[in-house]
Design a protein around this motif. Structure first.
Motif, PDB file in Angstrom:
ATOM      1  N   ASP A 169       0.899  -1.379   0.123  1.00 52.97           N
ATOM      2  CA  ASP A 169      -0.083   0.112  -0.119  1.00 52.97           C
ATOM      3  C   ASP A 169       0.886   1.260  -0.017  1.00 52.97           C
ATOM      4  OD1 ASP A 169       1.027  -0.360   2.493  1.00 52.97           O
ATOM      5  OD2 ASP A 169      -0.885  -0.453   3.627  1.00 52.97           O
ATOM      6  N   ALA A 171       2.448   2.805   2.330  1.00 53.25           N
ATOM      7  CA  ALA A 171       2.309   3.557   3.458  1.00 53.25           C
ATOM      8  C   ALA A 171       3.290   3.162   4.507  1.00 53.25           C
ATOM      9  CB  ALA A 171       0.828   3.333   3.956  1.00 53.25           C
ATOM     10  N   GLU A 361       0.126  13.012   3.551  1.00 55.85           N
ATOM     11  CA  GLU A 361       0.571  11.483   3.177  1.00 55.85           C
ATOM     12  C   GLU A 361      -0.206  10.698   3.981  1.00 55.85           C
ATOM     13  OE1 GLU A 361       4.708   8.841   4.168  1.00 55.85           O
ATOM     14  OE2 GLU A 361       4.615  10.913   4.555  1.00 55.85           O
ATOM     15  N   THR A 362      -0.449   9.548   3.306  1.00 58.09           N
ATOM     16  CA  THR A 362      -1.425   8.569   3.988  1.00 58.09           C
ATOM     17  C   THR A 362      -0.924   7.941   5.332  1.00 58.09           C
ATOM     18  OG1 THR A 362      -2.868   6.923   3.557  1.00 58.09           O
ATOM     19  CG2 THR A 362      -1.055   7.007   2.248  1.00 58.09           C
ATOM     20  N   SER A 363      -1.589   7.554   6.085  1.00 55.60           N
ATOM     21  CA  SER A 363      -1.324   6.610   7.226  1.00 55.60           C
ATOM     22  C   SER A 363       0.152   7.020   7.707  1.00 55.60           C
ATOM     23  CB  SER A 363      -1.098   5.236   6.743  1.00 55.60           C
ATOM     24  OG  SER A 363      -2.169   4.598   6.033  1.00 55.60           O
ATOM     25  N   THR A 364       0.002   8.133   8.465  1.00 55.73           N
ATOM     26  CA  THR A 364       1.226   8.558   9.240  1.00 55.73           C
ATOM     27  C   THR A 364       0.638   8.963  10.596  1.00 55.73           C
ATOM     28  OG1 THR A 364       0.618  10.920   8.652  1.00 55.73           O
ATOM     29  CG2 THR A 364       2.046   9.719   7.184  1.00 55.73           C
ATOM     30  N   THR A 367      -1.754  11.630  10.563  1.00 58.85           N
ATOM     31  CA  THR A 367      -3.232  11.404  10.214  1.00 58.85           C
ATOM     32  C   THR A 367      -3.625  10.650  11.430  1.00 58.85           C
ATOM     33  OG1 THR A 367      -2.222   9.447   8.979  1.00 58.85           O
ATOM     34  CG2 THR A 367      -2.620  11.569   7.668  1.00 58.85           C
ATOM     35  N   GLU A 371      -7.314  11.555  13.336  1.00 60.26           N
ATOM     36  CA  GLU A 371      -8.302  10.715  13.682  1.00 60.26           C
ATOM     37  C   GLU A 371      -8.761  10.652  15.120  1.00 60.26           C
ATOM     38  OE1 GLU A 371     -10.328   9.036  11.409  1.00 60.26           O
ATOM     39  OE2 GLU A 371      -9.404   9.886   9.764  1.00 60.26           O
ATOM     40  N   SER A 391      -7.004  15.240   0.481  1.00 56.27           N
ATOM     41  CA  SER A 391      -6.354  13.922  -0.161  1.00 56.27           C
ATOM     42  C   SER A 391      -5.330  13.377   0.778  1.00 56.27           C
ATOM     43  CB  SER A 391      -5.965  14.459  -1.581  1.00 56.27           C
ATOM     44  OG  SER A 391      -6.995  15.035  -2.243  1.00 56.27           O
ATOM     45  N   PHE A 392      -5.194  12.186   0.638  1.00 54.05           N
ATOM     46  CA  PHE A 392      -4.194  11.342   1.195  1.00 54.05           C
ATOM     47  C   PHE A 392      -3.550  10.531   0.396  1.00 54.05           C
ATOM     48  CE2 PHE A 392      -7.451  11.998   4.619  1.00 54.05           C
ATOM     49  CZ  PHE A 392      -6.635  12.396   5.461  1.00 54.05           C
ATOM     50  N   LEU A 393      -2.166  10.961   0.262  1.00 52.08           N
ATOM     51  CA  LEU A 393      -1.401  10.059  -0.890  1.00 52.08           C
ATOM     52  C   LEU A 393      -0.410   9.538  -0.243  1.00 52.08           C
ATOM     53  CD1 LEU A 393      -1.184  13.224  -3.602  1.00 52.08           C
ATOM     54  CD2 LEU A 393      -3.096  11.366  -3.332  1.00 52.08           C
ATOM     55  N   LYS A 394       0.290   8.428  -1.237  1.00 56.11           N
ATOM     56  CA  LYS A 394       1.324   7.933  -0.791  1.00 56.11           C
ATOM     57  C   LYS A 394       2.527   8.975  -0.981  1.00 56.11           C
ATOM     58  CE  LYS A 394       1.503   4.635  -3.949  1.00 56.11           C
ATOM     59  NZ  LYS A 394       1.650   3.296  -4.719  1.00 56.11           N
TER      60      LYS A 394
END
Length: 557
Positions: A169, A171, A361-364, A367, A371, A391-394
């Motif tokens: 993924d 991430a 950046e996604t899944s940091t 982020t 949440e 927007s959440f990006l790699k």
């Protein structure tokens, strides 16, 4: 065995085994200081250091010396706490830690023999400038950058081989709704890899699923947006004075006009007797008009013959002269300067400005904090995400967004400072212009490390070497070498000077003021005619006024 000393017989079988192994290794391989021609030298040259990634160091401590040949030893081990602790993994393999594990690592690194554990599996994903992934035609890939240098140093000094693995993924890792982790941290949790480069921001939740190394660096998040273009402000003629100065001048004019009106009406009543309402109205309006004329730098022709009146008017003239001289000189300079507007400096600005699309950046760690936040700015950012403005990006896609959407002006990139400086440095190196702006706010500081599976036996040795690299500032030097123009745009001007004729584009505001003034004048003129035709105000007498040509120095009109 009876011929052996009593102390030897008293030792535990495992301790005797370790001593035999150490003695066998020491007698099998000659020590480095006795190395002959063709074998390892005691001091390494700078050319050797470059191959190890250790720049700017001329010597290596003797404990880091290695042998030219590589040996593989089979080592028997069993758990005996506190000497050695065995940790079993899900794939059936196991690792060890403790004093004897440290001793074995020292022997393996200094004597250059390998354990039969095989290759270390290392998870990696592209995050420029820390690590850049290069894909090859055969489907494999390689890495380069500061983290690649660090991994090579660890592999060479600890004498292990490694296999690189990328997360599916792309991430770093964050917990899913079911409690499982994604990204590289998920690979650590599932024991799919032994080590993950990252680097990873240290948080409490992450420390529960992975073992963090010594810190590599401390970094902050920043806001990257498009730098504004020079704008022509048609209402710039109001800019020389601030809003409070304009308000103070208007209030001063109104207060002075009211005071003069009261004084003049009282003076005329005493000297000339009661006046009708039209004469009184004209007296009051004349006071307001005279003070406005002074603000517009018009000559004051008449003033009523009273000491108090003359003192008030004189003080007002002094104040108006200072303010309007400052206004005229500042206006001359401002007309030759075009300002570059700054719209975004803080996270709150992004939350309030709905014209921006926010890119994370996604899944940091950030982020994950968004949440879980229940108040404050991070909770507001989560609300912005719920609106569809996020927007959440790699990490590998962030540079493409920076050079497209952010440059176009419709997006804001929220990433670490090192990434922001890399984007600006590369863009300036190619184009030679400063097209981006970094917001003033630095937020969400993080300690960045590499991580391994809990209980990784070589983690103490990794920590020792990372600490040495950081103390010599090598990692920062590796980062700085990739950012040659990072400081070129940090102090870009917020305004520029132009040398060109004034056009209607920049001056139409003053013509609007002129048009409004002429329209009002025409309406007042028509109103005066109507009043005159109806006979209103006839016979109203004006009180005597004195000529003030002595005060102004000009001929009366």
């Amino acid at each position: 065995m009876n011929t052996l000393p009593w102390g030897w017989r008293a030792l535990h079988p495992l301790a005797r085994t370790a001593c035999v192994v150490a003695a066998a290794v020491l007698f099998t391989f000659p020590p480095p200081l006795l190395a002959g021609p063709g074998q390892s030298a005691v001091w390494l040259t700078r050319r050797n250091l470059d191959s190890l990634g250790l720049h700017n160091i001329s010597r290596i401590h003797p404990k880091d010396l290695r042998y030219n040949e590589t040996k593989t030893l089979r080592v028997a081990v069993e758990q005996w706490i506190p000497h050695v602790e065995v940790t079993a993994y899900l794939d059936g393999s196991f690792g060890i830690r403790g004093p004897l594990a440290n001793l074995l690592d020292v022997l393996a690194s200094t004597l250059n023999f390998k354990k039969e554990e095989g290759r270390i599996r290392v998870a990696v994903e592209q995050w420029i400038p820390h690590v850049e992934v290069t894909a090859y035609l055969d489907g494999s890939f390689g890495i380069r950058g500061p983290l690649a240098n660090l991994l090579d140093v660890l592999a060479s000094t600890l004498n292990f081989n490694y296999t690189l693995v990328r997360p599916s993924d792309g991430a770093w890792g964050a917990p899913n709704n079911d409690g499982e982790w994604n990204g590289m941290l998920g690979m650590i949790q599932r024991n799919e890899v032994d080590l993950a480069l990252g680097p990873f921001g240290l948080t409490e939740s992450r420390a529960k699923v992975a073992e963090f190394s010594q810190p590599i660096m401390i970094d902050y998040y920043r806001i990257l947006v498009k730098r504004g273009s020079p704008e022509i402000n048609p209402w710039g003629f109001l800019s020389p004075l601030g809003p409070t100065v304009w308000l103070g001048m208007v209030l001063g004019m109104l207060v002075l006009s009211l005071m003069l009106s009261v004084g003049v009406v009282s003076l005329v009543k005493v000297r000339e007797g009661p006046q009708d309402e039209w004469a009184t109205a004209r007296l009051v309006l004349n006071q307001f008009w005279d003070q406005f004329a002074m603000v517009c730098q018009q000559n004051l022709i008449y003033i009523y013959n009273a000491v108090a009146t003359r003192m008030m008017v004189g003080m007002w003239l002094l104040a108006v002269m200072v303010i309007m001289r400052s206004f005229s000189s500042a206006l001359t300079s401002l007309l030759a300067v075009r300002n570059i507007p700054v719209r975004i400096d803080y996270l709150k600005d992004l939350v309030d400005d709905r014209s921006f699309q926010l890119v994370f950046e996604t899944s940091t760690a950030l982020t994950a904090t968004m949440e879980q936040a229940t108040s404050g700015i991070y909770q507001e950012l989560r609300g912005v995400a719920a609106e569809g403005r996020v927007s959440f990006l790699k990490a590998s896609d962030l540079f493409d967004v920076a050079y497209s959407s952010v440059r176009a002006g419709g997006a804001a990139l929220l990433v670490e400072d090192a990434t922001v400086r890399k984007i600006i440095s590369d863009d300036f190196s190619v184009k030679g212009t400063c097209d981006y702006y970094i917001g003033k706010e630095s937020y969400y500081p993080l300690i960045f490390c590499i991580v391994g599976v809990p209980g990784l036996s070589i983690m103490p040795a990794i920590n020792y070497r990372i600490q040495s690299l950081i103390e010599h500032d090598l990692y920062s030097e590796w980062i700085a070498s990739l950012l040659p123009n990072a400081t070129s745009c940090l102090r870009a001007p917020s305004s520029i000077t132009v040398n060109e004729p004034y056009t209607m584009e920049g001056l139409w505001g003053i013509f609007v003021v002129l048009g409004v003034g002429l329209t009002l004048s025409a309406l007042v003129f028509v109103l005066e005619i109507l009043i005159h035709r109806k006979g209103l105000g006839k016979g109203a007498r004006l009180p005597p006024r004195i000529d003030v040509r002595i005060l102004s120095g000009v001929e009366g009109r």
